[in-house]
Design a protein around this motif. Sequence first.
Motif, short mmCIF file in Angstrom:
data_model
loop_
_atom_site.label_atom_id
_atom_site.label_comp_id
_atom_site.label_asym_id
_atom_site.label_seq_id
_atom_site.Cartn_x
_atom_site.Cartn_y
_atom_site.Cartn_z
N SER A 282 0.81 -1.22 0.00
CA SER A 282 0.00 0.00 0.00
C SER A 282 0.84 1.27 0.00
O SER A 282 0.38 2.31 -0.46
CB SER A 282 -0.97 0.01 1.18
N MET A 283 2.06 1.20 0.49
CA MET A 283 2.93 2.38 0.46
C MET A 283 4.02 2.25 -0.59
O MET A 283 4.35 3.22 -1.27
CB MET A 283 3.56 2.59 1.83
N ILE A 284 4.58 1.07 -0.72
CA ILE A 284 5.75 0.88 -1.58
C ILE A 284 5.39 1.01 -3.06
O ILE A 284 6.11 1.65 -3.81
CB ILE A 284 6.41 -0.48 -1.29
N VAL A 285 4.30 0.41 -3.48
CA VAL A 285 3.94 0.43 -4.90
C VAL A 285 3.72 1.87 -5.39
O VAL A 285 4.34 2.27 -6.38
CB VAL A 285 2.72 -0.48 -5.19
N PRO A 286 2.89 2.66 -4.74
CA PRO A 286 2.71 4.04 -5.24
C PRO A 286 4.00 4.86 -5.23
O PRO A 286 4.29 5.58 -6.19
CB PRO A 286 1.67 4.65 -4.31
N VAL A 287 4.80 4.73 -4.19
CA VAL A 287 6.04 5.51 -4.11
C VAL A 287 6.99 5.10 -5.23
O VAL A 287 7.59 5.96 -5.90
CB VAL A 287 6.71 5.34 -2.72
N ALA A 288 7.14 3.81 -5.46
CA ALA A 288 8.05 3.33 -6.50
C ALA A 288 7.57 3.75 -7.90
O ALA A 288 8.37 4.16 -8.74
CB ALA A 288 8.20 1.82 -6.42
N VAL A 289 6.26 3.66 -8.14
CA VAL A 289 5.72 4.03 -9.45
C VAL A 289 5.85 5.54 -9.66
O VAL A 289 6.27 5.99 -10.73
CB VAL A 289 4.25 3.56 -9.59
N ILE A 290 5.50 6.31 -8.66
CA ILE A 290 5.64 7.76 -8.77
C ILE A 290 7.11 8.13 -8.92
O ILE A 290 7.46 9.09 -9.60
CB ILE A 290 5.00 8.47 -7.56
N GLY A 291 7.98 7.31 -8.33
CA GLY A 291 9.41 7.53 -8.45
C GLY A 291 9.97 7.23 -9.83
O GLY A 291 11.14 7.49 -10.10
N PRO B 240 9.05 1.11 -13.52
CA PRO B 240 7.98 0.50 -14.31
C PRO B 240 6.92 -0.17 -13.42
O PRO B 240 7.26 -0.84 -12.45
CB PRO B 240 8.70 -0.54 -15.16
N VAL B 241 5.68 0.01 -13.78
CA VAL B 241 4.56 -0.43 -12.95
C VAL B 241 4.52 -1.94 -12.75
O VAL B 241 4.41 -2.42 -11.61
CB VAL B 241 3.22 0.05 -13.56
N VAL B 242 4.58 -2.70 -13.81
CA VAL B 242 4.39 -4.16 -13.72
C VAL B 242 5.46 -4.82 -12.85
O VAL B 242 5.11 -5.58 -11.93
CB VAL B 242 4.29 -4.80 -15.12
N SER C 68 -4.27 -2.33 -7.97
CA SER C 68 -5.08 -1.11 -7.93
C SER C 68 -4.24 0.13 -7.65
O SER C 68 -4.36 1.15 -8.34
CB SER C 68 -6.17 -1.22 -6.85
N LEU C 69 -3.38 0.03 -6.64
CA LEU C 69 -2.56 1.19 -6.28
C LEU C 69 -1.50 1.47 -7.34
O LEU C 69 -1.17 2.63 -7.60
CB LEU C 69 -1.94 0.98 -4.90
N GLY C 70 -0.97 0.41 -7.96
CA GLY C 70 0.01 0.60 -9.03
C GLY C 70 -0.60 1.31 -10.23
O GLY C 70 -0.01 2.25 -10.78
N ILE C 71 -1.77 0.87 -10.63
CA ILE C 71 -2.46 1.50 -11.76
C ILE C 71 -2.85 2.94 -11.43
O ILE C 71 -2.65 3.85 -12.23
CB ILE C 71 -3.69 0.67 -12.18
N ALA C 72 -3.38 3.13 -10.22
CA ALA C 72 -3.78 4.48 -9.81
C ALA C 72 -2.57 5.42 -9.78
O ALA C 72 -2.65 6.56 -10.25
CB ALA C 72 -4.47 4.45 -8.45
N ALA C 73 -1.46 4.94 -9.23
CA ALA C 73 -0.26 5.79 -9.17
C ALA C 73 0.26 6.07 -10.57
O ALA C 73 0.65 7.21 -10.88
CB ALA C 73 0.81 5.11 -8.32
N HIS C 74 0.26 5.06 -11.42
CA HIS C 74 0.78 5.25 -12.78
C HIS C 74 -0.05 6.26 -13.56
O HIS C 74 0.47 7.23 -14.09
CB HIS C 74 0.82 3.92 -13.51
N PHE C 75 -1.34 6.01 -13.64
CA PHE C 75 -2.18 6.89 -14.44
C PHE C 75 -2.44 8.23 -13.77
O PHE C 75 -2.47 9.25 -14.44
CB PHE C 75 -3.49 6.20 -14.82
#
Length: 160
Positions: free
Chosen positions: A19-28, A31-33, A132-139
Amino acid sequence: MITYFIIFLLAAIPFLEVSMIVPVAVIGGLPVVPVIIIAFLGNLLTIILLIVFIDSIRNWRKRKKVNEEKNEPKSHQRAKQIWGKYGLPGLAFIGPFFVGSHLTALLAVTFGGTRSKTLVLMTASIAFWAISLGIAAHFGFDFLVKDEDDLGFITRLLNR
């Protein structure tokens, strides 16, 4: 490669998780996948270990609780409310967002969920939240801030 290892480790740490790592890494700028997969595996590994060693953890908590007050933490109270209202499936899917996946898995088994059902539902829940969080952060981040030339702050740090 070391970046993904760090993501794996951070996702395995209680309360950081996907819940924290995926959005931070994607925003950083990563690559999302791959981020979703690596964070999912890191978080899932510790959930599996937690469920496998639940009896040892329960005994440790009982010994620790003797020395503590009888007041129940708010996170446990929230988890009990979710359990009472939605049962194991509700706790498995709602709990990680409010109290973290590790505590959710521990409490789900403590409240009466079987190990196998808890593991299946927690796996599905972690996958759901990671995706969900990865897609939300990416888009969301691409739409609001990021332009085509900006690689993101993690990528820029690694390329220095």
